[in-house]
Design an enzyme around this catalytic site. Structure first.
Site, PDB file in Angstrom:
ATOM      1  N   ARG A  69       0.851  -1.187   0.000  1.00  0.00           N
ATOM      2  CA  ARG A  69       0.000   0.000   0.000  1.00  0.00           C
ATOM      3  C   ARG A  69       0.887   1.238   0.000  1.00  0.00           C
ATOM      4  NH1 ARG A  69      -1.649   0.597   4.464  1.00  0.00           N
ATOM      5  NH2 ARG A  69      -1.029  -1.350   5.438  1.00  0.00           N
ATOM      6  N   TYR A 197      -1.809  -3.325  -6.809  1.00  0.00           N
ATOM      7  CA  TYR A 197      -1.509  -4.067  -5.590  1.00  0.00           C
ATOM      8  C   TYR A 197      -2.689  -4.130  -4.610  1.00  0.00           C
ATOM      9  CZ  TYR A 197      -0.260  -5.297  -0.957  1.00  0.00           C
ATOM     10  OH  TYR A 197      -0.308  -5.900   0.264  1.00  0.00           O
ATOM     11  N   LYS A 206      -9.544  -2.571   2.415  1.00  0.00           N
ATOM     12  CA  LYS A 206      -9.193  -1.449   3.286  1.00  0.00           C
ATOM     13  C   LYS A 206     -10.002  -0.192   2.937  1.00  0.00           C
ATOM     14  CE  LYS A 206      -6.475  -3.671   5.906  1.00  0.00           C
ATOM     15  NZ  LYS A 206      -5.404  -4.472   5.510  1.00  0.00           N
ATOM     16  N   HIS A 226      -9.571  -2.653  12.167  1.00  0.00           N
ATOM     17  CA  HIS A 226      -8.527  -3.487  11.546  1.00  0.00           C
ATOM     18  C   HIS A 226      -8.194  -4.618  12.529  1.00  0.00           C
ATOM     19  CE1 HIS A 226      -4.185  -3.598   9.675  1.00  0.00           C
ATOM     20  NE2 HIS A 226      -4.987  -4.459   9.086  1.00  0.00           N
ATOM     21  N   SER A 248      -0.420  -3.859  10.288  1.00  0.00           N
ATOM     22  CA  SER A 248      -0.165  -4.747   9.161  1.00  0.00           C
ATOM     23  C   SER A 248       1.100  -5.575   9.402  1.00  0.00           C
ATOM     24  CB  SER A 248      -0.002  -3.935   7.884  1.00  0.00           C
ATOM     25  OG  SER A 248      -1.170  -3.189   7.656  1.00  0.00           O
ATOM     26  N   CYS A 250       1.732  -7.835  11.582  1.00  0.00           N
ATOM     27  CA  CYS A 250       2.108  -8.009  12.988  1.00  0.00           C
ATOM     28  C   CYS A 250       1.404  -9.192  13.638  1.00  0.00           C
ATOM     29  CB  CYS A 250       1.846  -6.733  13.783  1.00  0.00           C
ATOM     30  SG  CYS A 250       2.989  -5.409  13.355  1.00  0.00           S
ATOM     31  N   GLY A 251       0.811 -10.077  12.842  1.00  0.00           N
ATOM     32  CA  GLY A 251       0.378 -11.345  13.417  1.00  0.00           C
ATOM     33  C   GLY A 251      -1.119 -11.601  13.523  1.00  0.00           C
ATOM     34  N   LYS A 252      -1.976 -10.832  12.845  1.00  0.00           N
ATOM     35  CA  LYS A 252      -3.423 -11.090  12.939  1.00  0.00           C
ATOM     36  C   LYS A 252      -3.789 -12.435  12.296  1.00  0.00           C
ATOM     37  CE  LYS A 252      -4.682  -7.295  10.951  1.00  0.00           C
ATOM     38  NZ  LYS A 252      -3.324  -6.731  10.813  1.00  0.00           N
ATOM     39  N   ASP A 277      -8.574  -9.925   9.454  1.00  0.00           N
ATOM     40  CA  ASP A 277      -8.114  -8.576   9.101  1.00  0.00           C
ATOM     41  C   ASP A 277      -9.096  -7.461   9.463  1.00  0.00           C
ATOM     42  OD1 ASP A 277      -5.858  -7.203   7.904  1.00  0.00           O
ATOM     43  OD2 ASP A 277      -7.173  -6.660   6.255  1.00  0.00           O
ATOM     44  N   ARG A 375       1.882 -12.235  -1.065  1.00  0.00           N
ATOM     45  CA  ARG A 375       0.624 -12.618  -0.396  1.00  0.00           C
ATOM     46  C   ARG A 375      -0.061 -13.798  -1.069  1.00  0.00           C
ATOM     47  NH1 ARG A 375      -1.376  -9.064   3.992  1.00  0.00           N
ATOM     48  NH2 ARG A 375       0.319  -7.583   4.219  1.00  0.00           N
TER      49      ARG A 375
HETATM   50  P1  GTP Z   1      -1.765  -7.940   7.444  1.00  0.00           P
HETATM   51  O1  GTP Z   1      -2.357  -8.966   6.542  1.00  0.00           O
HETATM   52  O2  GTP Z   1      -0.721  -7.118   6.755  1.00  0.00           O
HETATM   53  O3  GTP Z   1      -2.777  -7.079   8.113  1.00  0.00           O
HETATM   54  O4  GTP Z   1      -0.869  -8.726   8.535  1.00  0.00           O
HETATM   55  P2  GTP Z   1      -1.232  -9.627   9.807  1.00  0.00           P
HETATM   56  O5  GTP Z   1      -1.408  -8.755  10.994  1.00  0.00           O
HETATM   57  O6  GTP Z   1      -2.310 -10.568   9.481  1.00  0.00           O
HETATM   58  O7  GTP Z   1       0.165 -10.429  10.038  1.00  0.00           O
HETATM   59  P3  GTP Z   1       0.528 -11.978   9.857  1.00  0.00           P
HETATM   60  O8  GTP Z   1      -0.247 -12.865  10.765  1.00  0.00           O
HETATM   61  O9  GTP Z   1       0.482 -12.302   8.419  1.00  0.00           O
HETATM   62  O10 GTP Z   1       2.042 -12.006  10.356  1.00  0.00           O
HETATM   63  C1  GTP Z   1       3.036 -11.267   9.731  1.00  0.00           C
HETATM   64  C2  GTP Z   1       4.415 -11.711  10.162  1.00  0.00           C
HETATM   65  O11 GTP Z   1       4.510 -11.793  11.580  1.00  0.00           O
HETATM   66  C3  GTP Z   1       4.786 -13.084   9.628  1.00  0.00           C
HETATM   67  O12 GTP Z   1       6.097 -13.007   9.106  1.00  0.00           O
HETATM   68  C4  GTP Z   1       4.752 -13.965  10.839  1.00  0.00           C
HETATM   69  O13 GTP Z   1       5.708 -14.988  10.726  1.00  0.00           O
HETATM   70  C5  GTP Z   1       5.057 -13.017  11.989  1.00  0.00           C
HETATM   71  N1  GTP Z   1       4.392 -13.467  13.238  1.00  0.00           N
HETATM   72  C6  GTP Z   1       3.075 -13.692  13.400  1.00  0.00           C
HETATM   73  N2  GTP Z   1       2.788 -14.133  14.652  1.00  0.00           N
HETATM   74  C7  GTP Z   1       3.964 -14.149  15.310  1.00  0.00           C
HETATM   75  C8  GTP Z   1       4.333 -14.495  16.650  1.00  0.00           C
HETATM   76  O14 GTP Z   1       3.524 -14.863  17.499  1.00  0.00           O
HETATM   77  N3  GTP Z   1       5.666 -14.376  16.974  1.00  0.00           N
HETATM   78  C9  GTP Z   1       6.589 -13.969  16.056  1.00  0.00           C
HETATM   79  N4  GTP Z   1       7.862 -13.884  16.448  1.00  0.00           N
HETATM   80  N5  GTP Z   1       6.282 -13.639  14.778  1.00  0.00           N
HETATM   81  C10 GTP Z   1       4.994 -13.729  14.410  1.00  0.00           C
HETATM   82  C1  SPV Z   2      -2.488  -4.749   5.381  1.00  0.00           C
HETATM   83  O1  SPV Z   2      -1.528  -4.152   4.873  1.00  0.00           O
HETATM   84  O2  SPV Z   2      -2.931  -4.467   6.507  1.00  0.00           O
HETATM   85  C2  SPV Z   2      -3.115  -5.863   4.639  1.00  0.00           C
HETATM   86  C3  SPV Z   2      -2.773  -6.029   3.242  1.00  0.00           C
HETATM   87  O3  SPV Z   2      -3.948  -6.568   5.192  1.00  0.00           O
HETATM   88  S1  SPV Z   2      -3.583  -4.883   2.226  1.00  0.00           S
HETATM   89  O4  SPV Z   2      -4.815  -5.492   1.739  1.00  0.00           O
HETATM   90  O5  SPV Z   2      -2.689  -4.589   1.131  1.00  0.00           O
HETATM   91  O6  SPV Z   2      -3.910  -3.689   2.978  1.00  0.00           O
HETATM   92 MN    MN Z   3      -4.335  -5.816   7.325  1.00  0.00          MN
END
Ligand code: GTP
Ligand code: SPV
Ligand code: MN
Length: 590
Positions: A69, A197, A206, A226, A248, A250-252, A277, A375
């Site tokens: 983004r 993208y 979003k 979010h 984003s 950070c682990g959702k 998300d 992704r």
């Molecule tokens: P968006 O889709 O961008 O909103 O991201 P999200 O918040 O869904 O994040 P996602 O769960 O995809 O995690 C992103 C990164 O964080 C990945 O590289 C994971 O490996 C890492 N991660 C997720 N959970 C943990 C955790 O509990 N510990 C650690 N160390 N890393 C984590």
């Molecule tokens: C984020 O960046 O928080 C995502 C991916 O979930 S996007 O749809 O590109 O915003």
């Molecule tokens: Mn997101």
């Protein structure tokens, strides 16, 4: 064919502007989907992956300068700047329309325009919102078919004069200098041009479900967030639901699909994935907060996804999935850094270049096969832990709300707010290290209130006020917690194993919600007594838990100063309650 006069007129106007060579209505049928896949394969827009190993899966690359983004090119176009607030880029609507019109003009001349009527939330639910996206990208159509409800029913629900969000997307020249992501909350309109993208172009995500929806939610008295939503079923079959806002990447997604550690499965713990998300939350007639996930698919981060970190995701993406910007292997399968199995000896990287492990760029840095924000797009229904409550019009009741982010230092593994107002303050002042989901300097700590900094469709100070008021309206408020899976030791190693083991923290959180466990009162909030975090079978190095719960008053005082500068940008519009909480924390820190 269409009975909706306004819809008809709008499409006519947009066709006149973009001048596509034809207009195609998307009906959500399998037959049409297959045709579009075939067409996009023939032009190279997507590549069909191995029938045998990845049935129904496709591969796509975006332009090299179009992989995340672009927040600097994203605007909230309200009449007055103050309505957008100090954290948003603002442009007056007239100027924004004019600027974008110049780019859209004739941009679809040799292309087709697809019309996608979609519903966020189950079609026909009183909580759902309808949008219609016009786009010249089949990739966008195929993604929208996975992420949203697209069917003939949507037009029926819309009827002759139903409300809908007007979403216009065009690739134009995919030129970053001619890229604009514009939101007109007062016109219920989104214009996105010059990008291909995800978050910039899947306008139901979003743009509609957060930026436009947050504006509507404020007006209509609900919350568009979010957040992930998950259910945790305990040994007695009792399910409690929590939602969580992490910025984003950070682990959702990982938390929402959590697989309980072995010792928990024995106790028959089970996790139900509702969403990863976005959460739309309302106060229901029982006075508590209920949440739905308006989406029906995942647009998840690929790197790091493997059967150790996220087995449910691995299972989910085995079929009918679109992979974007990962490594393409010669056997028409895909790979990314941190995937299962051996590192492939060669492949084609996310930029379309031949790739081998260990290749270095001009600066001597390792060239990755997959972009770090690559992704997968996959149907929620394919997730082994998918919740059986997905299509329930009222959603699920929320017992706890989590805020969290990436903090290498400072923030403990978990702490609980003293009350709703304090919880809102914790959300309002949360900060996280920047990830590759957005352009900018990686690792830099930035404030990201409720993980909504890039997604608020109106003034964030008013958004804080709205959160405070929502709390007052609830008869039973969810408890608010802060979590941080990312704290490191002196050597930069994660102190907490994370992923499935995070259930141990959730268990404490739910016990707190049920008044089943005590806590230690500290300056920042309640933290667990160390013995109340179940570490059975964990093999956590000695001393880690203590480090995870260390509250360094000196560091926190520095954080208070950073918060002060951040909150100052809102000036007089900041609710007094937030300042009050800031002052109280300062006092407690002594
Ligand atoms: P968006 O889709 O961008 O909103 O991201 P999200 O918040 O869904 O994040 P996602 O769960 O995809 O995690 C992103 C990164 O964080 C990945 O590289 C994971 O490996 C890492 N991660 C997720 N959970 C943990 C955790 O509990 N510990 C650690 N160390 N890393 C984590
Ligand atoms: C984020 O960046 O928080 C995502 C991916 O979930 S996007 O749809 O590109 O915003
Ligand atoms: Mn997101």
């Amino acid at each position: 064919m269409i009975k909706h006069k306004k819809l008809q007129k709008w499409i006519k106007d947009m066709v006149r502007l973009c001048q596509p060579n034809c207009v195609i209505w998307i009906d959500g049928s399998q037959k049409q989907k297959k045709q579009l896949e075939k067409e996009a394969c023939s032009t190279g827009e997507i590549i069909r992956l191995s029938h045998k190993k990845l049935p129904g899966c496709f591969y796509h690359r975006t332009a090299i300068n179009d992989v995340a983004r672009t927040e600097n090119l994203t605007f909230i176009c309200t009449k007055n700047k103050s309505e957008a607030g100090p954290t948003n880029n603002w442009m007056p609507p007239k100027q924004a329309y004019n600027k974008a019109r110049g780019i859209f003009k004739g941009s679809m001349k040799s292309r087709k325009m697809y019309v996608i009527p979609f519903s966020m939330g189950p079609a026909g639910s009183p909580f759902s919102k309808i949008g219609v996206e016009l786009t010249d990208s089949i990739y966008v159509v195929l993604n929208m078919l996975i992420m949203t409800h697209v069917s003939k029913q949507v037009l029926d629900v819309l009827g002759e004069d139903g409300e809908f969000t007007k979403c216009l997307h065009g690739k134009a020249e995919l030129d970053i200098k001619k890229r604009l992501i514009l939101h007109f909350p007062q016109d219920n309109t989104i214009w996105s041009v010059g990008s291909g993208y995800g978050g910039n172009v899947l306008l139901g995500k979003k743009c509609l479900s957060l930026r436009i929806a947050s504006y509507l939610a404020k007006k209509e008295g609900w919350l568009a967030e979010h957040m992930l939503i998950m259910g945790i079923e305990d040994a007695n079959g009792h399910i409690q639901y929590i939602s969580g806002a992490f910025p984003s990447a950070c682990g959702k997604t990982n938390l929402a699909m959590l697989v309980p550690p072995k010792s928990y499965k024995k106790k028959t713990y089970r996790v139900w994935t509702v969403g990863d998300d976005i959460a739309w939350m309302r106060i229901d007639s029982d006075g508590s907060l209920w949440a739905i996930n308006p989406e029906v698919g995942f647009f998840g981060v690929a790197p790091g996804t493997n059967s150790g970190s996220n087995p449910n995701a691995v299972e989910t993406i085995k079929k009918n999935t679109i992979f974007t910007n990962v490594l393409l292997k010669h056997d028409k399968t895909v790979w990314w850094e941190g995937a299962d199995g051996p590192v492939p000896k060669k492949g084609t990287d996310w930029m379309g270049r031949p790739w081998k492990p260990g290749m270095l760029d001009d600066y001597g840095k390792i060239i990755k096969g997959a972009h770090s924000n690559s992704r997968f797009t996959a149907p929620l229904s394919q997730c082994p832990s998918v919740s059986f409550r997905l299509e329930q019009h009222h959603g699920v009741p929320i017992s706890a709300i989590l805020f969290g982010g990436r903090r290498a230092h400072l923030a403990p593994l978990v702490y609980e707010s003293f009350n709703w107002q304090h919880g809102v303050y914790i959300g309002a002042t949360m900060a996280s290290e920047r990830t590759s989901a957005q352009f900018g300097k990686l690792g830099e700590v930035r404030f990201d209130p409720m993980a909504m900094l890039p997604f608020n469709g109106y003034n964030t100070a008013d958004y804080f006020r709205h959160w405070l008021q929502m709390g007052k309206r609830m008869k039973k408020q969810p408890r608010i917690f802060y979590v941080n899976w990312f704290r490191v030791d002196e050597n930069g190693k994660f102190l907490w194993p994370g992923f499935g083991e995070n259930l141990r923290v959730l268990e404490w959180i739910l016990k707190r919600c049920n008044n089943e466990v005590g806590a230690i009162k500290t300056a920042i909030g309640y933290i667990p007594k160390i013995e109340d975090i179940n570490t059975q079978g964990l093999n956590l190095p000695k001393g880690n838990l203590k480090k995870l719960f260390t509250i360094d008053k000196h560091e926190w005082k520095e954080e208070l100063e950073r918060q002060r500068s951040f909150l100052a940008i809102f000036g007089d519009s900041l609710p007094e309650e937030i300042l009050e909480e800031h002052r109280d924390l300062e006092k407690r820190l002594g």
